[in-house]
Design a protein around this motif. Structure first.
Motif, short mmCIF file in Angstrom:
data_model
loop_
_atom_site.label_atom_id
_atom_site.label_comp_id
_atom_site.label_asym_id
_atom_site.label_seq_id
_atom_site.Cartn_x
_atom_site.Cartn_y
_atom_site.Cartn_z
N ASN A 60 0.81 -1.22 0.00
CA ASN A 60 0.00 0.00 0.00
C ASN A 60 0.84 1.27 0.00
O ASN A 60 0.37 2.33 0.40
CB ASN A 60 -0.92 0.00 1.23
N GLN A 61 2.07 1.17 -0.49
CA GLN A 61 2.97 2.31 -0.41
C GLN A 61 2.62 3.45 -1.35
O GLN A 61 3.20 4.54 -1.25
CB GLN A 61 4.41 1.86 -0.66
N ASP A 62 1.65 3.23 -2.23
CA ASP A 62 1.23 4.31 -3.11
C ASP A 62 0.41 5.37 -2.37
O ASP A 62 0.33 6.51 -2.81
CB ASP A 62 0.44 3.76 -4.30
N TRP A 63 -0.21 4.99 -1.23
CA TRP A 63 -1.03 5.96 -0.50
C TRP A 63 -0.66 6.12 0.97
O TRP A 63 -1.11 7.09 1.62
CB TRP A 63 -2.52 5.57 -0.58
N LEU A 64 0.16 5.23 1.52
CA LEU A 64 0.48 5.28 2.95
C LEU A 64 1.87 5.86 3.19
O LEU A 64 2.86 5.39 2.64
CB LEU A 64 0.42 3.87 3.55
N GLY A 65 1.93 6.89 4.03
CA GLY A 65 3.21 7.41 4.48
C GLY A 65 3.61 6.71 5.77
O GLY A 65 2.79 6.56 6.69
N LEU A 66 4.85 6.26 5.84
CA LEU A 66 5.33 5.51 7.00
C LEU A 66 6.59 6.19 7.53
O LEU A 66 7.57 6.35 6.80
CB LEU A 66 5.64 4.06 6.60
N ASN A 67 6.55 6.59 8.79
CA ASN A 67 7.69 7.29 9.39
C ASN A 67 8.17 6.47 10.59
O ASN A 67 7.49 6.36 11.61
CB ASN A 67 7.27 8.69 9.84
N ILE A 68 9.35 5.85 10.45
CA ILE A 68 9.88 4.93 11.46
C ILE A 68 10.82 5.67 12.40
O ILE A 68 11.81 6.27 11.97
CB ILE A 68 10.61 3.75 10.79
N HIS A 69 10.51 5.62 13.69
CA HIS A 69 11.34 6.22 14.73
C HIS A 69 11.94 5.11 15.60
O HIS A 69 11.25 4.13 15.89
CB HIS A 69 10.51 7.14 15.64
N ILE A 70 13.17 5.29 16.01
CA ILE A 70 13.80 4.35 16.92
C ILE A 70 13.75 4.94 18.32
O ILE A 70 14.23 6.06 18.56
CB ILE A 70 15.24 4.03 16.50
N TYR A 71 13.17 4.17 19.24
CA TYR A 71 12.97 4.63 20.62
C TYR A 71 13.59 3.58 21.56
O TYR A 71 12.91 2.65 21.99
CB TYR A 71 11.47 4.79 20.88
N PRO A 72 14.88 3.71 21.87
CA PRO A 72 15.54 2.71 22.71
C PRO A 72 15.02 2.74 24.14
O PRO A 72 15.07 3.78 24.80
CB PRO A 72 17.02 3.11 22.63
N LEU A 73 14.55 1.61 24.60
CA LEU A 73 14.01 1.53 25.96
C LEU A 73 15.15 1.33 26.95
O LEU A 73 16.03 0.49 26.74
CB LEU A 73 13.00 0.38 26.05
N PRO A 74 15.15 2.06 28.07
CA PRO A 74 16.30 2.04 28.98
C PRO A 74 16.53 0.70 29.67
O PRO A 74 17.64 0.44 30.13
CB PRO A 74 15.96 3.14 30.00
N TYR A 75 15.51 -0.15 29.73
CA TYR A 75 15.70 -1.44 30.40
C TYR A 75 16.18 -2.54 29.45
O TYR A 75 16.33 -3.69 29.85
CB TYR A 75 14.42 -1.88 31.11
N HIS A 76 16.46 -2.19 28.19
CA HIS A 76 17.11 -3.12 27.26
C HIS A 76 18.59 -2.74 27.19
O HIS A 76 18.95 -1.69 26.64
CB HIS A 76 16.48 -3.06 25.87
N LEU A 77 19.44 -3.59 27.73
CA LEU A 77 20.86 -3.30 27.81
C LEU A 77 21.45 -3.03 26.42
O LEU A 77 21.26 -3.82 25.50
CB LEU A 77 21.58 -4.49 28.47
N PHE A 78 22.13 -1.92 26.30
CA PHE A 78 22.82 -1.49 25.08
C PHE A 78 21.85 -1.09 23.95
O PHE A 78 22.27 -0.96 22.79
CB PHE A 78 23.80 -2.55 24.57
#
Length: 200
Positions: A60-78
């Motif tokens: 569906n990429q002809d009509w859907l905009g997708l914006n991917i953000h990386i949100y590192p959670l502090p309780y996941h080591l590294f």
């Protein structure tokens, strides 16, 4: 009273505006639907949600905009180290970012199981190696980026941007500026198909 108000205003911390605009954008720049996606590379639920969403987007990429953000959670080591490597790829080699994201999800289980035995330099070396394997970018280039203070700051501004949107975990989604709480459990393209069917 005026002095008190002035002190309160000066103490107010404004959320930095990421530069360039936060996220990795796919799809048409002008769209009736823009989905902001918040993932953590080391979040099991993010890894489970990613393939289904990408399958739906590719159809569906002809009509859907997708914006991917990386949100590192502090309780996941590294998780922040992985996010910083991703930030570097996103900024310097944007066409390789999806390769990076996909490969790091594949390495997620190994990092989660073994990361507790790593010191910080070992973690940087391992993550730079995986980032290089996933993207073809030189290992030393990625490793050096993990000690770059400007990139570190950029990654932190990106993290704070997510918190300003009231993101508290991953995966989480915002459609056209509105949070979609039920989508956190979506793992298949069919889930997204059924959701967007409600707009027809």
């Amino acid at each position: 009273m005026f002095v008190l108000l002035l002190a309160l205003c000066s103490a107010q911390q404004l959320t930095p505006i990421p530069s360039p605009k936060d996220g990795y954008f796919l799809g048409p720049m002008m769209s009736n639907f823009t989905l902001d996606v918040f993932y953590d590379h080391l979040c099991v639920d993010s890894a489970s949600a990613y393939p289904g969403l990408m399958e739906f987007f590719n159809d569906n990429q002809d009509w859907l905009g997708l914006n991917i953000h990386i949100y590192p959670l502090p309780y996941h080591l590294f998780s922040f180290v992985v996010a910083q490597a991703g930030r570097y790829i996103q900024l310097k080699y944007p066409t390789k970012f999806i390769d990076f994201l996909t490969y790091m999800f594949q390495k997620q289980d190994y990092i989660l199981k073994n990361g507790k035995n790593w010191d910080f330099p070992t973690a940087q070396n391992k993550i730079a190696l995986y980032a290089s394997q996933g993207t073809g970018v030189a290992f030393n280039e990625i490793l050096n980026s993990l000690s770059d203070s400007d990139l570190n700051w950029s990654s932190r501004v990106s993290w704070k941007y997510a918190t300003s949107r009231l993101i508290t975990g991953t995966p989480q989604y915002i459609l056209n500026g509105v949070w979609i709480p039920g989508a956190t459990d979506f793992t298949t393209a069919a889930n997204w198909t059924n959701y967007f069917a409600g707009f027809q």
